[in-house]
Design a protein around this motif. Structure first.
Motif, PDB file in Angstrom:
ATOM      1  N   VAL A   1      -6.045   5.825  -6.932  1.00  0.00           N
ATOM      2  CA  VAL A   1      -7.480   5.707  -6.657  1.00  0.00           C
ATOM      3  C   VAL A   1      -7.785   4.407  -5.925  1.00  0.00           C
ATOM      4  CG1 VAL A   1      -9.751   5.421  -7.734  1.00  0.00           C
ATOM      5  CG2 VAL A   1      -8.205   7.213  -8.546  1.00  0.00           C
ATOM      6  N   ALA A   2      -7.206   3.316  -6.389  1.00  0.00           N
ATOM      7  CA  ALA A   2      -7.447   2.011  -5.765  1.00  0.00           C
ATOM      8  C   ALA A   2      -6.997   2.007  -4.315  1.00  0.00           C
ATOM      9  CB  ALA A   2      -6.724   0.916  -6.548  1.00  0.00           C
ATOM     10  N   ASP A   3      -5.822   2.557  -4.058  1.00  0.00           N
ATOM     11  CA  ASP A   3      -5.290   2.566  -2.695  1.00  0.00           C
ATOM     12  C   ASP A   3      -6.147   3.431  -1.773  1.00  0.00           C
ATOM     13  OD1 ASP A   3      -2.484   1.953  -1.135  1.00  0.00           O
ATOM     14  OD2 ASP A   3      -3.382   3.838  -0.498  1.00  0.00           O
ATOM     15  N   ILE A   4      -6.550   4.606  -2.247  1.00  0.00           N
ATOM     16  CA  ILE A   4      -7.346   5.517  -1.415  1.00  0.00           C
ATOM     17  C   ILE A   4      -8.703   4.909  -1.088  1.00  0.00           C
ATOM     18  CG2 ILE A   4      -8.535   7.745  -1.399  1.00  0.00           C
ATOM     19  CD1 ILE A   4      -6.134   8.832  -3.043  1.00  0.00           C
TER      20      ILE A   4
ATOM     21  N   MET B   1       0.846  -1.193   0.000  1.00  0.00           N
ATOM     22  CA  MET B   1       0.000   0.000   0.000  1.00  0.00           C
ATOM     23  C   MET B   1       0.887   1.251   0.000  1.00  0.00           C
ATOM     24  SD  MET B   1      -2.869  -1.589  -0.022  1.00  0.00           S
ATOM     25  CE  MET B   1      -4.199  -0.480   0.371  1.00  0.00           C
ATOM     26  N   ILE B   2       0.291   2.384  -0.369  1.00  0.00           N
ATOM     27  CA  ILE B   2       1.037   3.639  -0.461  1.00  0.00           C
ATOM     28  C   ILE B   2       1.097   4.306   0.909  1.00  0.00           C
ATOM     29  CG2 ILE B   2       1.115   5.899  -1.578  1.00  0.00           C
ATOM     30  CD1 ILE B   2      -0.461   4.663  -3.908  1.00  0.00           C
ATOM     31  N   GLN B   3       2.218   4.917   1.211  1.00  0.00           N
ATOM     32  CA  GLN B   3       2.389   5.576   2.495  1.00  0.00           C
ATOM     33  C   GLN B   3       1.431   6.761   2.621  1.00  0.00           C
ATOM     34  OE1 GLN B   3       4.383   4.623   5.047  1.00  0.00           O
ATOM     35  NE2 GLN B   3       4.904   2.830   3.814  1.00  0.00           N
ATOM     36  N   PRO B   4       0.775   6.915   3.782  1.00  0.00           N
ATOM     37  CA  PRO B   4      -0.154   8.037   4.000  1.00  0.00           C
ATOM     38  C   PRO B   4       0.476   9.396   3.736  1.00  0.00           C
ATOM     39  CG  PRO B   4      -0.371   6.416   5.752  1.00  0.00           C
ATOM     40  CD  PRO B   4       0.814   5.996   4.928  1.00  0.00           C
ATOM     41  N   LYS B   5       1.762   9.527   4.057  1.00  0.00           N
ATOM     42  CA  LYS B   5       2.458  10.798   3.842  1.00  0.00           C
ATOM     43  C   LYS B   5       2.471  11.159   2.367  1.00  0.00           C
ATOM     44  CE  LYS B   5       6.867  13.131   4.737  1.00  0.00           C
ATOM     45  NZ  LYS B   5       8.237  13.000   5.293  1.00  0.00           N
ATOM     46  N   LEU B   6       2.623  10.148   1.501  1.00  0.00           N
ATOM     47  CA  LEU B   6       2.623  10.384   0.064  1.00  0.00           C
ATOM     48  C   LEU B   6       1.232  10.762  -0.419  1.00  0.00           C
ATOM     49  CD1 LEU B   6       3.919  10.285  -2.750  1.00  0.00           C
ATOM     50  CD2 LEU B   6       3.495   7.832  -2.785  1.00  0.00           C
ATOM     51  N   LEU B   7       0.221  10.076   0.079  1.00  0.00           N
ATOM     52  CA  LEU B   7      -1.151  10.332  -0.350  1.00  0.00           C
ATOM     53  C   LEU B   7      -1.640  11.724   0.040  1.00  0.00           C
ATOM     54  CD1 LEU B   7      -2.858   6.906   0.477  1.00  0.00           C
ATOM     55  CD2 LEU B   7      -2.169   7.770  -1.768  1.00  0.00           C
ATOM     56  N   LYS B   8      -1.086  12.268   1.119  1.00  0.00           N
ATOM     57  CA  LYS B   8      -1.548  13.553   1.621  1.00  0.00           C
ATOM     58  C   LYS B   8      -1.369  14.667   0.604  1.00  0.00           C
ATOM     59  CE  LYS B   8      -1.357  16.458   5.750  1.00  0.00           C
ATOM     60  NZ  LYS B   8      -0.702  16.683   7.067  1.00  0.00           N
ATOM     61  N   GLN B   9      -0.377  14.532  -0.285  1.00  0.00           N
ATOM     62  CA  GLN B   9      -0.119  15.590  -1.259  1.00  0.00           C
ATOM     63  C   GLN B   9      -1.232  15.714  -2.295  1.00  0.00           C
ATOM     64  OE1 GLN B   9       2.968  14.529  -4.459  1.00  0.00           O
ATOM     65  NE2 GLN B   9       3.399  13.025  -2.854  1.00  0.00           N
ATOM     66  N   PHE B  10      -2.070  14.687  -2.397  1.00  0.00           N
ATOM     67  CA  PHE B  10      -3.166  14.712  -3.371  1.00  0.00           C
ATOM     68  C   PHE B  10      -4.483  15.171  -2.742  1.00  0.00           C
ATOM     69  CE2 PHE B  10      -0.284  11.127  -4.440  1.00  0.00           C
ATOM     70  CZ  PHE B  10       0.327  11.719  -5.531  1.00  0.00           C
ATOM     71  N   LEU B  11      -4.463  15.427  -1.457  1.00  0.00           N
ATOM     72  CA  LEU B  11      -5.669  15.801  -0.719  1.00  0.00           C
ATOM     73  C   LEU B  11      -5.863  17.315  -0.744  1.00  0.00           C
ATOM     74  CD1 LEU B  11      -7.865  14.523   1.214  1.00  0.00           C
ATOM     75  CD2 LEU B  11      -6.349  15.197   3.083  1.00  0.00           C
ATOM     76  N   VAL B  12      -7.098  17.747  -0.978  1.00  0.00           N
ATOM     77  CA  VAL B  12      -7.436  19.164  -0.886  1.00  0.00           C
ATOM     78  C   VAL B  12      -7.842  19.453   0.555  1.00  0.00           C
ATOM     79  CG1 VAL B  12      -9.007  21.002  -1.643  1.00  0.00           C
ATOM     80  CG2 VAL B  12      -8.201  19.276  -3.288  1.00  0.00           C
ATOM     81  N   GLU B  13      -7.021  20.202   1.254  1.00  0.00           N
ATOM     82  CA  GLU B  13      -7.289  20.494   2.651  1.00  0.00           C
ATOM     83  C   GLU B  13      -8.571  21.309   2.780  1.00  0.00           C
ATOM     84  OE1 GLU B  13      -5.912  19.454   5.352  1.00  0.00           O
ATOM     85  OE2 GLU B  13      -4.283  18.341   4.412  1.00  0.00           O
ATOM     86  N   PRO B  14      -9.474  20.881   3.659  1.00  0.00           N
ATOM     87  CA  PRO B  14     -10.723  21.618   3.856  1.00  0.00           C
ATOM     88  C   PRO B  14     -10.465  23.091   4.173  1.00  0.00           C
ATOM     89  CG  PRO B  14     -10.844  19.504   4.954  1.00  0.00           C
ATOM     90  CD  PRO B  14      -9.429  19.654   4.483  1.00  0.00           C
ATOM     91  N   GLY B  15     -11.206  23.967   3.511  1.00  0.00           N
ATOM     92  CA  GLY B  15     -11.084  25.394   3.763  1.00  0.00           C
ATOM     93  C   GLY B  15      -9.982  26.085   2.989  1.00  0.00           C
ATOM     94  N   SER B  16      -9.229  25.320   2.202  1.00  0.00           N
ATOM     95  CA  SER B  16      -8.124  25.922   1.457  1.00  0.00           C
ATOM     96  C   SER B  16      -8.571  26.364   0.071  1.00  0.00           C
ATOM     97  CB  SER B  16      -6.973  24.925   1.321  1.00  0.00           C
ATOM     98  OG  SER B  16      -7.363  23.811   0.528  1.00  0.00           O
ATOM     99  N   GLU B  17      -7.861  27.347  -0.476  1.00  0.00           N
ATOM    100  CA  GLU B  17      -8.092  27.739  -1.860  1.00  0.00           C
ATOM    101  C   GLU B  17      -7.432  26.702  -2.765  1.00  0.00           C
ATOM    102  OE1 GLU B  17      -6.894  31.682  -2.749  1.00  0.00           O
ATOM    103  OE2 GLU B  17      -8.178  32.615  -1.210  1.00  0.00           O
ATOM    104  N   VAL B  18      -7.975  26.557  -3.955  1.00  0.00           N
ATOM    105  CA  VAL B  18      -7.443  25.550  -4.874  1.00  0.00           C
ATOM    106  C   VAL B  18      -6.939  26.220  -6.139  1.00  0.00           C
ATOM    107  CG1 VAL B  18      -7.974  23.503  -6.252  1.00  0.00           C
ATOM    108  CG2 VAL B  18      -9.002  23.778  -3.989  1.00  0.00           C
TER     109      VAL B  18
END
Length: 305
Positions: free
Chosen positions: A261-264, A1-18
């Motif tokens: 996508v599969a890992d998430i 499985m992929i490390q959570p630290k790596l996956l975090k870079q693809f996450l849109v943080e709530p409340g942030s501008e995109v």
């Protein structure tokens, strides 16, 4: 499985501008990925996809057995970003009886006579099942934001900022309601570059086996690239929440997108902490009697000649 630290870079943080310029479309070209090399990344992506399929099959069985939650997967993207292929490759290991896919097209007259969420509500997965929306209610803050003339009867001809903010609010409240009632909402934006879209369109036009995939509207909508990009940015900034965050998936390399996508999905279902139903002492006693009866049944018969 992929490390959570790596996956975090693809996450849109709530409340942030995109700003989609901050997200890679080809992850293999990032400084982090170059250290591994494309061949290594491709091979590892295949391994992650295979591992996730196996784990997802088990997670789906547990989801069905527990009968306490459902899963709603939302896929949004520009044309040719690979939504259909992602569904086919990522979900190939699950039991088709426990998974349903809905692709939403232009709304009918009946659907336009209801609120914009109505047709999506009817397609929600029941407890124990996985539902996939190939395009979703987000189209009602994306395509109609680019083409407000498609909003339908009873809607403003020139919707203002307040109109769209209320729709974002409706979506957030809808997803909050789903979450409160046991539906895990997982949202993906397959982030494709304009150059890669052009290459894929050309492939559809030059490969006879893919001619059927091309539509005149594909080029027409490509002319609105910047408007769609801004609509996606606004929608994700307004609707990435703690309960239902957005994931921006680099989609120029299909093998990378599918692995992520599969890992998430698999990890998100596993994190629900589901358990198989507990069997009472009385039920255990009945099971023991049934087992003993079946074990002794073979001893009661004469051997066949």
């Amino acid at each position: 499985m992929i490390q959570p630290k790596l996956l975090k870079q693809f996450l849109v943080e709530p409340g942030s501008e995109v700003n989609l310029k901050d997200y890679a479309t080809d992850w293999t070209e990032t400084d982090e990925a170059k250290a591994f090399g494309k061949d290594v990344i491709k091979e590892r992506s295949k391994e992650v996809l295979a591992e996730s399929r196996e784990a997802m099959s088990k997670a789906q069985e547990l989801l069905y057995a527990s009968d306490t939650h459902s899963v709603l997967i939302i896929l949004q993207a520009m044309d040719a970003a690979g939504k259909d292929g992602t569904i086919r490759h990522v979900m190939s290991g699950v039991n088709p009886q426990g998974c349903q896919v809905f692709s939403f097209k232009k709304p009918s007259a009946e659907e336009l006579d209801h609120n914009f969420l109505w047709r999506y509500m009817k397609a929600l997965p029941e407890r124990g099942r996985i539902g996939i929306f190939n395009r979703s209610y987000y189209e009602d803050v994306l395509v109609v934001k680019v083409h407000p003339e498609w909003l339908g009867p009873g809607q403003p001809a020139n919707p203002d900022k307040d109109f769209w903010e209320k729709r974002y609010e409706d979506i957030n409240n809808f997803e909050k309601h789903l979450s409160r009632n046991g539906t895990l909402v997982i949202k993906f934006f397959l982030h494709l570059s304009k150059d890669e879209q052009r290459r894929r369109f050309l492939e559809r036009l030059t490969n006879p086996d893919k001619h059927w995939k091309f539509s005149d509207s594909d080029l027409a909508e490509r002319d609105h690239w910047k408007s769609y990009r801004k609509a996606f940015e606004d929608a994700m900034a307004a609707t990435s929440t703690r309960r239902a965050p957005w994931h921006v998936i680099p989609a120029d390399r299909k093998y990378v997108a599918r692995a992520l996508v599969a890992d998430i999905i698999t990890t998100s279902i596993q994190n629900l902490g589901l358990e198989y139903p507990k069997v009472s002492e009385a039920q255990l006693a009945k099971l023991a009697i049934a087992r003993e009866k079946l074990e002794n049944a073979g001893k009661d018969h004469e051997p066949e000649p």
